[in-house]
Design a protein around this motif. Sequence first.
Motif, PDB file in Angstrom:
ATOM      1  N   VAL A  52       1.093  -1.015   0.214  1.00  0.00           N
ATOM      2  CA  VAL A  52      -0.416   0.052   0.038  1.00  0.00           C
ATOM      3  C   VAL A  52       0.434   0.836   0.072  1.00  0.00           C
ATOM      4  O   VAL A  52       1.694   1.499   0.776  1.00  0.00           O
ATOM      5  N   ILE A  53       1.195   1.884  -0.597  1.00  0.00           N
ATOM      6  CA  ILE A  53       1.941   3.158  -1.414  1.00  0.00           C
ATOM      7  C   ILE A  53       0.973   4.917  -0.378  1.00  0.00           C
ATOM      8  O   ILE A  53      -0.142   5.255  -1.654  1.00  0.00           O
ATOM      9  N   TYR A  54       1.268   5.564   0.330  1.00  0.00           N
ATOM     10  CA  TYR A  54       0.939   6.389  -0.068  1.00  0.00           C
ATOM     11  C   TYR A  54       1.785   7.288  -0.329  1.00  0.00           C
ATOM     12  O   TYR A  54       2.748   7.856  -0.494  1.00  0.00           O
ATOM     13  N   ILE A  93       0.415   7.796   9.254  1.00  0.00           N
ATOM     14  CA  ILE A  93       0.428   6.962   7.940  1.00  0.00           C
ATOM     15  C   ILE A  93       0.893   5.232   7.010  1.00  0.00           C
ATOM     16  O   ILE A  93      -0.024   4.545   7.160  1.00  0.00           O
ATOM     17  N   ARG A  94       0.938   5.062   8.434  1.00  0.00           N
ATOM     18  CA  ARG A  94       1.640   3.663   8.614  1.00  0.00           C
ATOM     19  C   ARG A  94       0.501   3.155   9.301  1.00  0.00           C
ATOM     20  O   ARG A  94      -0.050   1.908   8.674  1.00  0.00           O
ATOM     21  N   ASN A  95      -0.879   3.289  10.673  1.00  0.00           N
ATOM     22  CA  ASN A  95      -1.684   3.097  10.967  1.00  0.00           C
ATOM     23  C   ASN A  95      -2.775   2.612  10.013  1.00  0.00           C
ATOM     24  O   ASN A  95      -3.718   2.339   9.973  1.00  0.00           O
ATOM     25  N   LEU A  96      -2.808   4.013   8.783  1.00  0.00           N
ATOM     26  CA  LEU A  96      -3.524   4.400   7.153  1.00  0.00           C
ATOM     27  C   LEU A  96      -3.653   2.944   7.438  1.00  0.00           C
ATOM     28  O   LEU A  96      -4.681   2.622   6.125  1.00  0.00           O
ATOM     29  N   GLY A  97      -2.758   2.420   6.944  1.00  0.00           N
ATOM     30  CA  GLY A  97      -2.308   0.641   6.493  1.00  0.00           C
ATOM     31  C   GLY A  97      -1.213   1.314   4.917  1.00  0.00           C
ATOM     32  O   GLY A  97      -1.166   0.391   4.278  1.00  0.00           O
ATOM     33  N   ALA A  98      -0.543   2.341   5.583  1.00  0.00           N
ATOM     34  CA  ALA A  98       0.758   2.446   4.202  1.00  0.00           C
ATOM     35  C   ALA A  98       1.726   1.566   4.649  1.00  0.00           C
ATOM     36  O   ALA A  98       2.007   1.107   5.437  1.00  0.00           O
ATOM     37  N   ALA A 169       9.012   3.572  10.997  1.00  0.00           N
ATOM     38  CA  ALA A 169       7.841   4.162  11.126  1.00  0.00           C
ATOM     39  C   ALA A 169       7.696   3.161  10.544  1.00  0.00           C
ATOM     40  O   ALA A 169       6.169   2.665  10.522  1.00  0.00           O
ATOM     41  N   GLY A 170       8.794   1.707   9.812  1.00  0.00           N
ATOM     42  CA  GLY A 170       7.533   0.934   9.165  1.00  0.00           C
ATOM     43  C   GLY A 170       7.429   1.378   7.818  1.00  0.00           C
ATOM     44  O   GLY A 170       6.908   0.364   7.405  1.00  0.00           O
ATOM     45  N   LEU A 171       8.022   2.106   6.956  1.00  0.00           N
ATOM     46  CA  LEU A 171       7.454   2.227   5.777  1.00  0.00           C
ATOM     47  C   LEU A 171       9.218   2.291   4.901  1.00  0.00           C
ATOM     48  O   LEU A 171       9.345   2.932   5.044  1.00  0.00           O
ATOM     49  N   LYS A 172       8.817   1.878   3.962  1.00  0.00           N
ATOM     50  CA  LYS A 172       9.969   1.531   2.548  1.00  0.00           C
ATOM     51  C   LYS A 172       9.469   3.376   1.946  1.00  0.00           C
ATOM     52  O   LYS A 172       8.557   3.903   2.393  1.00  0.00           O
ATOM     53  N   VAL A 173      10.949   3.898   1.256  1.00  0.00           N
ATOM     54  CA  VAL A 173      10.888   5.089   0.383  1.00  0.00           C
ATOM     55  C   VAL A 173      10.644   4.679  -0.407  1.00  0.00           C
ATOM     56  O   VAL A 173      11.686   3.987  -1.245  1.00  0.00           O
ATOM     57  N   ILE A 174      10.266   5.489  -2.007  1.00  0.00           N
ATOM     58  CA  ILE A 174      10.234   5.794  -2.826  1.00  0.00           C
ATOM     59  C   ILE A 174      10.341   7.123  -3.286  1.00  0.00           C
ATOM     60  O   ILE A 174       9.865   8.298  -2.570  1.00  0.00           O
ATOM     61  N   MET A 175      11.420   7.348  -4.330  1.00  0.00           N
ATOM     62  CA  MET A 175      11.260   8.755  -5.543  1.00  0.00           C
ATOM     63  C   MET A 175      10.681   8.693  -6.744  1.00  0.00           C
ATOM     64  O   MET A 175      11.476   7.203  -7.301  1.00  0.00           O
ATOM     65  N   ASP A 176      10.889   9.936  -6.947  1.00  0.00           N
ATOM     66  CA  ASP A 176      10.895  10.015  -8.227  1.00  0.00           C
ATOM     67  C   ASP A 176      12.361   9.792  -9.663  1.00  0.00           C
ATOM     68  O   ASP A 176      13.165  10.264  -8.804  1.00  0.00           O
ATOM     69  N   ILE A 177      11.898   9.103 -10.460  1.00  0.00           N
ATOM     70  CA  ILE A 177      13.071   9.107 -11.352  1.00  0.00           C
ATOM     71  C   ILE A 177      12.346   9.453 -12.877  1.00  0.00           C
ATOM     72  O   ILE A 177      11.076   9.295 -13.335  1.00  0.00           O
ATOM     73  N   VAL A 178      12.998  10.530 -13.420  1.00  0.00           N
ATOM     74  CA  VAL A 178      12.148  11.037 -14.532  1.00  0.00           C
ATOM     75  C   VAL A 178      13.406  10.966 -15.956  1.00  0.00           C
ATOM     76  O   VAL A 178      14.107  11.581 -15.527  1.00  0.00           O
ATOM     77  N   PRO A 179      12.975   9.641 -16.044  1.00  0.00           N
ATOM     78  CA  PRO A 179      14.386   9.287 -17.069  1.00  0.00           C
ATOM     79  C   PRO A 179      14.113   9.901 -18.450  1.00  0.00           C
ATOM     80  O   PRO A 179      15.184  10.214 -19.566  1.00  0.00           O
ATOM     81  N   ASN A 180      13.324  10.532 -18.629  1.00  0.00           N
ATOM     82  CA  ASN A 180      12.482  11.564 -20.367  1.00  0.00           C
ATOM     83  C   ASN A 180      13.127  12.853 -21.002  1.00  0.00           C
ATOM     84  O   ASN A 180      13.897  13.135 -21.150  1.00  0.00           O
ATOM     85  N   THR A 459      -1.615  -1.109  -4.067  1.00  0.00           N
ATOM     86  CA  THR A 459      -2.735  -0.235  -3.638  1.00  0.00           C
ATOM     87  C   THR A 459      -1.888   1.200  -4.187  1.00  0.00           C
ATOM     88  O   THR A 459      -1.552   1.548  -2.928  1.00  0.00           O
ATOM     89  N   LEU A 460      -2.587   2.559  -4.170  1.00  0.00           N
ATOM     90  CA  LEU A 460      -2.349   3.742  -3.773  1.00  0.00           C
ATOM     91  C   LEU A 460      -2.456   4.528  -3.506  1.00  0.00           C
ATOM     92  O   LEU A 460      -4.208   5.112  -4.146  1.00  0.00           O
ATOM     93  N   VAL A 461      -2.574   5.058  -2.676  1.00  0.00           N
ATOM     94  CA  VAL A 461      -3.576   6.828  -1.815  1.00  0.00           C
ATOM     95  C   VAL A 461      -2.977   8.164  -2.027  1.00  0.00           C
ATOM     96  O   VAL A 461      -1.270   7.559  -1.624  1.00  0.00           O
ATOM     97  N   TYR A 462      -3.134   9.305  -2.307  1.00  0.00           N
ATOM     98  CA  TYR A 462      -2.747   9.938  -2.517  1.00  0.00           C
ATOM     99  C   TYR A 462      -2.685  10.779  -1.688  1.00  0.00           C
ATOM    100  O   TYR A 462      -3.957  10.913  -0.737  1.00  0.00           O
ATOM    101  N   PHE A 463      -2.633  11.651  -1.014  1.00  0.00           N
ATOM    102  CA  PHE A 463      -2.584  12.679   0.293  1.00  0.00           C
ATOM    103  C   PHE A 463      -3.844  13.081   0.544  1.00  0.00           C
ATOM    104  O   PHE A 463      -3.999  13.643  -0.149  1.00  0.00           O
TER     105      PHE A 463
END
Length: 637
Positions: A52-54, A93-98, A169-180, A459-463
Amino acid sequence: MHKNYWLSAAIALAATGLSACGPEAAAPAQAATEDTPAQTSQHTAHSAQKPVIYQVMTRLFGNTNPTNKPWGTVAENGVGKFSDFTPEALAQIRNLGATTIWYTGALHHALVGDYTKYGISNDDPDVVKGRAGSPYAIKDYYSVDPDLADDPARRQQEFRALIERSHAAGLKVIMDIVPNHVARTYESAAKPEGVRDFGADDDTSVTYARDNNFYYVPGEDFKVPTAEGGYKPLGGEANPLVDGKFDERPAEWTGNGARAAQPAFDDWYETVKLNFGVRPDGSEDFPKLPADYAEKDYRAHAAFWADQDVPDTWKKFRDIAQYWLDYGVDGFRYDMAGMVPVEFWSYLNSSIKMRNPDAVLIAEIYTPERYRDYIRLGKMDYLYDKVGTYDAIRAVMEGKGSTDAIANVQANLQDIAPHLLHFMENHDEQRIASSEFAGSGAAGKPAMLVSATLAASPTLVYFGQELGERAEGDAGFGKASRTTIFDYWSVPSVRRWIDGGKYDGGQLSADEKQLRSFYRKLLNFSAKDQALRGQYADLHQYNREHSNGYDEQLFAFARWSGDEKLVVVANFADAPKQLTLKVPAALMQQWQLRDGSYPLGDQLDENVTAEMQVKNGKGEIALQLPAYASRIFRVGK
């Protein structure tokens, strides 16, 4: 990323020159009938828990300044900081299920602000969208946005501390890469020793060379596009750099592939297109993967590329990804991945997986006919399921389509279903509760439940989605219905949830609290339940043919694994529905349920129960569904 994507889709496809070379899709799943077994798909999980990605727009999340003046400055409107993601905020955020947090806009992108005392050059407002700038016009791939740091001189250390807090907090971290593409003003002030900037070694006398990072318009200078609709940079505010000019000699191709020295106003004029070894005629200037590599793992892909000579841009992005992996980032969301050749993704993703086999790799892509290539040859973990599940569900919500389309989409995607990222909001899409979409957060509940339980995919949820954020107000460059990604702004529902730094929802309305509770129950259940990583059977078509009370505003399916059996039914209508849901004999046989009565308990509301009556080998469930109601029934013994 960009809402004018389709304007450039033809250019992108021509530039990549790709054709479908991966394995063909499995035959479409068929609806269960009385005489044939329900055709199902075994969903293989990628981890012990469904991701679940927040997603957070980092500069907006913690900003509690309510001013929200169109085109407002940092001083006027405020800006969120890395430090706003406190242990308390991350715990909630983790408690929300992320399970994962995506820090959108963390990288240093072009913006209108003076950070020259930190060794950062000023950006020209004539080629910056908004005042805060697009998070997809990257200025420095080895640095983070100075706006987000309490002390810009220590921005890298502050981001590292944020990663550590997120992990704690038990969350993995992802960030953007913009290759184009990158910002027209790309200039890395933080690059490691020995790293060369994009374009630093290009031969600018030619349109194309394999190891050039950019494409050029030799002999012509760049011209700022002619503004339309009364647009003025910074809303018309005086600024010494706003003169309708930008020094770029020779002109470079624009990010969406536009080749004119003066791009159109609706082109991605704030960016320049990167060259991955695709010639202007669309032919490819790099080694091709043999077709059988679709069946090989990332180790074999890494071994293949170890002996190949590849374009310089490929190497630069490999080094960028490795830099952030070493920093502690757990994965990447790739912007507009479909505009970049699949061979590059094989090269990059196999190198990432060799460093971190558990890295999370997500591709934004809008061409379903190429999905299987990007999964099997490109070694992506997950792809956007926008042109498919999202579009089909949205059409039902807007009264423009039938739930029949949802069933058809799922039938065609079963072989790759676990790899498709499901969402009902992100930074590109309109907010569910906006007046331009569904008009309320409650109207999105059946959509979100179906989206989150259809497959083993993330599943992705937007803040703010979980609060029913409406995204009202003209922010400047960013307009209402989508929370702005270009301006200094704050998000009203999120401000109320933050509650003066307590992150307890103390200022939320009763409806907002109820909606967040629904999301919390749904996301936590969907992340942990074994049946949602098991098999799927369509109940929709069978009920369309056999149940008088079942119509095109209802959607039903079954999920199971071992003894865990679920029946999911959703009412997309704004009025109650009374029906008898029918379950075919083939599924009763697979579940080994004999004639009799079986209790059903809703997994999101313990007060809701029902019964399934099995008679002559067929199941029936009498239901009364309130408006926008959805049920996840566990079948008891």
